[in-house]
Design a protein around this motif. Structure first.
Motif, PDB file in Angstrom:
ATOM      1  N   VAL A 222       0.865  -1.182   0.000  1.00 22.38           N
ATOM      2  CA  VAL A 222       0.000   0.000   0.000  1.00 22.38           C
ATOM      3  C   VAL A 222       0.899   1.229   0.000  1.00 22.38           C
ATOM      4  CG1 VAL A 222      -1.930   1.161   1.100  1.00 22.38           C
ATOM      5  CG2 VAL A 222      -1.678  -1.310   1.319  1.00 22.38           C
ATOM      6  N   ALA A 224       2.907   3.736  -3.254  1.00 16.51           N
ATOM      7  CA  ALA A 224       3.965   3.531  -4.260  1.00 16.51           C
ATOM      8  C   ALA A 224       4.949   4.699  -4.253  1.00 16.51           C
ATOM      9  CB  ALA A 224       3.351   3.330  -5.639  1.00 16.51           C
ATOM     10  N   GLY A 228       7.604   1.858  -1.168  1.00 14.32           N
ATOM     11  CA  GLY A 228       6.717   0.851  -1.765  1.00 14.32           C
ATOM     12  C   GLY A 228       7.264   0.347  -3.088  1.00 14.32           C
ATOM     13  N   LEU A 245      -1.089  -0.632  -4.388  1.00 15.82           N
ATOM     14  CA  LEU A 245      -2.220   0.299  -4.391  1.00 15.82           C
ATOM     15  C   LEU A 245      -1.679   1.697  -4.143  1.00 15.82           C
ATOM     16  CD1 LEU A 245      -4.575  -1.695  -1.977  1.00 15.82           C
ATOM     17  CD2 LEU A 245      -4.434  -1.886  -4.463  1.00 15.82           C
ATOM     18  N   GLY A 251       5.794   7.295  -6.914  1.00 15.09           N
ATOM     19  CA  GLY A 251       6.839   8.287  -6.581  1.00 15.09           C
ATOM     20  C   GLY A 251       6.638   8.925  -5.236  1.00 15.09           C
ATOM     21  N   SER A 256       7.624  14.482  -6.255  1.00 17.68           N
ATOM     22  CA  SER A 256       7.432  15.921  -6.449  1.00 17.68           C
ATOM     23  C   SER A 256       8.727  16.694  -6.263  1.00 17.68           C
ATOM     24  CB  SER A 256       6.371  16.445  -5.479  1.00 17.68           C
ATOM     25  OG  SER A 256       6.870  16.392  -4.174  1.00 17.68           O
ATOM     26  N   SER A 257       9.812  15.991  -6.051  1.00 20.73           N
ATOM     27  CA  SER A 257      11.085  16.680  -5.835  1.00 20.73           C
ATOM     28  C   SER A 257      11.733  17.018  -7.180  1.00 20.73           C
ATOM     29  CB  SER A 257      12.004  15.760  -5.030  1.00 20.73           C
ATOM     30  OG  SER A 257      13.283  16.306  -5.011  1.00 20.73           O
ATOM     31  N   ALA A 296      -6.269   2.569  -0.214  1.00 23.52           N
ATOM     32  CA  ALA A 296      -6.671   1.583   0.786  1.00 23.52           C
ATOM     33  C   ALA A 296      -7.474   2.342   1.824  1.00 23.52           C
ATOM     34  CB  ALA A 296      -5.437   0.958   1.424  1.00 23.52           C
ATOM     35  N   GLN A 373      14.856  22.572  -1.097  1.00 22.27           N
ATOM     36  CA  GLN A 373      14.865  22.201  -2.515  1.00 22.27           C
ATOM     37  C   GLN A 373      13.840  22.998  -3.290  1.00 22.27           C
ATOM     38  OE1 GLN A 373      14.171  18.125  -3.242  1.00 22.27           O
ATOM     39  NE2 GLN A 373      16.299  17.563  -2.905  1.00 22.27           N
ATOM     40  N   TYR A 401      24.529  21.133   2.033  1.00 20.34           N
ATOM     41  CA  TYR A 401      24.657  21.535   0.625  1.00 20.34           C
ATOM     42  C   TYR A 401      23.514  22.457   0.198  1.00 20.34           C
ATOM     43  CZ  TYR A 401      21.065  18.344  -1.287  1.00 20.34           C
ATOM     44  OH  TYR A 401      19.889  17.726  -1.605  1.00 20.34           O
ATOM     45  N   TRP A 462      -6.179   4.720   8.073  1.00 18.16           N
ATOM     46  CA  TRP A 462      -6.973   3.633   7.484  1.00 18.16           C
ATOM     47  C   TRP A 462      -6.710   2.283   8.153  1.00 18.16           C
ATOM     48  CZ3 TRP A 462      -4.292  -0.327   4.825  1.00 18.16           C
ATOM     49  CH2 TRP A 462      -2.925  -0.080   4.674  1.00 18.16           C
ATOM     50  N   GLY A 511       9.653   2.740   5.191  1.00 19.51           N
ATOM     51  CA  GLY A 511       9.706   4.140   4.766  1.00 19.51           C
ATOM     52  C   GLY A 511       9.224   5.109   5.824  1.00 19.51           C
ATOM     53  N   ASP A 512       8.715   6.237   5.374  1.00 15.40           N
ATOM     54  CA  ASP A 512       8.382   7.342   6.279  1.00 15.40           C
ATOM     55  C   ASP A 512       7.243   7.037   7.244  1.00 15.40           C
ATOM     56  OD1 ASP A 512      10.304   8.788   5.032  1.00 15.40           O
ATOM     57  OD2 ASP A 512       8.995  10.416   4.364  1.00 15.40           O
ATOM     58  N   GLY A 547      11.930  10.501   6.163  1.00 16.99           N
ATOM     59  CA  GLY A 547      12.552  11.643   5.529  1.00 16.99           C
ATOM     60  C   GLY A 547      13.945  11.368   5.022  1.00 16.99           C
ATOM     61  N   PRO A 552      14.548   3.827   2.366  1.00 16.60           N
ATOM     62  CA  PRO A 552      13.606   2.883   1.760  1.00 16.60           C
ATOM     63  C   PRO A 552      14.299   1.971   0.751  1.00 16.60           C
ATOM     64  CG  PRO A 552      12.708   5.089   1.745  1.00 16.60           C
ATOM     65  CD  PRO A 552      14.132   5.196   2.192  1.00 16.60           C
TER      66      PRO A 552
END
Ligand SMILES: Cc1cc2nc3c(=O)[nH]c(=O)nc-3n(C[C@H](O)[C@H](O)[C@H](O)COP(=O)(O)OP(=O)(O)OC[C@H]3O[C@@H](n4cnc5c(N)ncnc54)[C@H](O)[C@@H]3O)c2cc1C
Length: 569
Positions: A222, A224, A228, A245, A251, A256-257, A296, A373, A401, A462, A511-512, A547, A552
């Motif tokens: 669940v 992507a 994921g 899902l 992404g 969105s980066s 989901a 960024q 940086y 959920w 992941g996050d 973050g 991941p």
């Protein structure tokens, strides 16, 4: 884009296909056909055209040795172009499943085909050659939403801007479209959708293949985002039957980066969108199935196989679940925020948003990497970027940086100890008031664009009490689960939960969305902070997460993969 196959390569394909002779003008494949088929030209020439009303726009001509197909061949989505014989000729026709099998087993053909498919999609995107026309206004949140949805899903489209195109009104009149119906989407040249939801658009374009709801999958992932997607690549390549899902597009936040510079293997950086396209192509190449615009809504965890309810009340069943739903930006605490979301207040800074605010002054709120960024990216097109942070500096929350880049960009003005106190405007944001928290002084500026990139809230609502969460709503896994958590969850097995396993057997979190002992301020901000804190602390980096993009990918490469496999045994 249009490589010539050798006779040996054609012979390897021919084993899986059949020869078909065609007459001049015969249509081999219609645009929008449900299941794309693959053709290798052996005689004559074939034209690829985009149907446009009663006319056809030529896209390319294929000669003997060349082949058809682009990314839809992997995703199973509807094809975009019509293929017509330019003269009497012949092709070898191969069914999609045989092409997928070949991509798996024939390294040489796999490389040629995948490269051509990817390059062709890039070309279609660059020239807006698709089966969607978006009629909308730059000042409408719905238009921006659909643009973002199509762009993030790598689906080519062309636009008619109502603010700039004098003839557009005539077009709307033709379809009896009122102002409230905007944006209008003309889908596959046939169906007119008025301000559609992302799900309606996905259905119309056939972006999701039909799935069998009675089939029990090895694994459902669940979300992507990077976590994921990497889990999908490694599990599908191990031969598991995988469904992903995804509410929006592959992404996740990384998609969105504008440029990610700390991702392993990309020394000059990579755009988040490109990373997402590559990763989802890779996952689908190994047979993972991706359902987009599909959320989901509930995990049914009181029996096995587990069931996940999705938007329309349907269920998908799985022996194993990976939760990779990430986190979302916290919304600014302002009364009338909702009025301006999408029309002045944004949660991502991509090319779509940059076009909307080019040449104007903008505000970025947040002190983390994502805010940094966004500021650097927007400074390329905006007149001035005000970077508003509550603290006195960026050192505690942003990578070095990026701090350096910001210092070297004259268009960025850093405003410490500053917070937004009011938004004002009509259909679009027009003015912003901010306050200096040290002096108490307030200023109002005629600024029409605010990018909110502050702390993160996990997408765990959920889960309906199925797994143990930490105090901030992030999922606890492995050693982070206390004996009390395990007891409260009635953990039924003799073994303890694996490193990435939740308090529910065979349900993992990556992941996050995963909690841990190092709490941080936010997604991007938290990212910089977390990674550096962890490095400084000398803690094992497997414990990091939120973050930090390295995690991941790296986790999936090692632990997720084994955890999934162990989890199933
Ligand atoms: C602009 C920006 C720049 C960044 N730059 C960097 C950087 O340079 N370096 C770095 O290390 N990190 C960076 N980050 C942070 C990085 O993107 C995140 O750490 C990373 O994306 C987390 O990956 P994830 O897969 O865990 O979650 P996410 O990326 O948040 O993905 C979660 C996915 O799950 C989906 N989802 C949520 N709920 C559901 C549901 N119920 N059903 C189905 N799908 C659902 C979401 O739509 C989303 O696509 C940046 C973030 C942003 C926004």
């Amino acid at each position: 884009m249009f490589p010539m196959l050798t006779p040996e390569q054609i012979a390897r394909l021919a084993v899986h296909g059949q020869v078909r002779h065609v007459q001049r003008g015969e249509v081999l494949m219609e645009a929008g056909e449900q299941t794309p088929r693959f053709f290798v030209v052996t005689a004559g020439h074939f034209v690829l055209v985009r149907p446009s009303g009663v006319t056809e726009e030529p896209v390319a001509v294929l000669q003997p040795g060349q082949f058809t197909g682009e990314l839809t061949m992997l995703s199973g989505r509807r094809g975009i172009v019509r293929i017509r014989a330019g003269e009497p000729g012949a092709v070898i026709e191969v069914e999609r499943e045989h092409v997928l099998a070949l991509v798996h087993t024939d390294g040489e053909l796999s490389e040629i085909l995948l490269r051509a498919f990817l390059l062709r999609r890039v070309e279609l995107l660059a020239h807006g050659v698709g089966d969607v026309v978006l009629v909308g206004s730059r000042h409408s949140a719905g238009t921006l939403r659909i643009q973002a949805f199509l762009t993030r899903n790598g689906h080519p489209y062309s636009t008619i801007d109502l603010d700039r195109d004098a003839g557009a009104q005539a077009l709307l009149d033709r379809f009896q479209v009122t102002v409230d119906d905007v944006p209008v989407v003309i889908c596959r040249g046939e169906v007119v959708l008025r301000n559609p939801t992302n799900g309606q658009l996905a259905d119309c374009l056939g972006l999701n293949a039909a799935i069998d709801h009675t089939q029990v999958r090895d694994l459902i992932i669940v979300g992507a985002g990077p976590a994921g997607l990497s889990a999908a690549v490694y599990s599908a390549s191990e031969g598991l039957d995988v469904v992903m899902l995804e509410t929006h597009a592959p992404g996740g936040q990384a998609g969105s980066s504008s440029k990610i510079e700390n991702y392993l293997g990309f020394p000059t950086g990579i755009a988040g969108q490109e990373l997402a396209t590559r990763a989802s192509t890779q996952a689908q190449k190994f047979g993972a199935q991706l359902l987009i615009a599909t959320s989901a809504t509930r995990l049914v965890c009181d029996r096995k196989p587990y069931a996940i309810e999705i938007d329309h009340g349907a269920r998908v069943l799985a022996r194993t679940v990976i939760i990779a739903t990430g986190a979302e930006y916290r919304r600014l605490a302002l009364d009338n925020l909702a009025q301006f979301e999408g029309v002045g207040v944004y949660y991502g800074a991509t090319v779509v948003e940059a076009q909307v605010c080019g040449g104007e002054e903008v505000i970025v709120v947040g002190g983390g990497n994502s805010a940094g960024q966004a500021a650097v990216f927007l400074a390329q097109t905006a007149r001035r970027v005000h970077l508003l942070i509550r603290s006195e500096g960026l050192a505690a929350s942003m990578s070095r940086y990026l701090i350096q880049r910001i210092a070297e960009t004259p268009a960025i003005v850093l405003r410490p100890h500053t917070e937004i106190t009011a938004l004002a405007g009509g259909d679009h944001l027009e003015r912003v008031r901010w306050r200096d928290t040290q002096t108490g002084g307030s200023e109002t500026h005629a600024i029409r664009h605010v990018f909110a990139m502050t702390g993160a809230v996990p997408n765990t609502h959920w889960l309906a009490g199925c797994v143990a969460l930490d105090a901030h709503g992030f999922i606890k896994t492995g050693a982070d689960l206390s004996p009390e958590d395990v007891a409260a969850a009635r953990w039924p097995l003799a073994r303890a939960p694996y490193l990435l396993e939740t308090s529910l057997p065979d349900v993992f979190a990556v992941g996050d969305v995963r909690g841990r002992q190092y709490q941080a301020g936010g997604v991007g901000g938290g990212g910089g902070l977390d990674c550096r804190r962890l490095r400084a602390s000398g803690a094992p980096r497997i414990g990091s997460g939120r973050g930090c993009l390295e995690e991941p990918a790296r986790i999936s490469r090692s632990h997720d993969r084994f955890a999934i496999l162990y989890g199933m045994r």
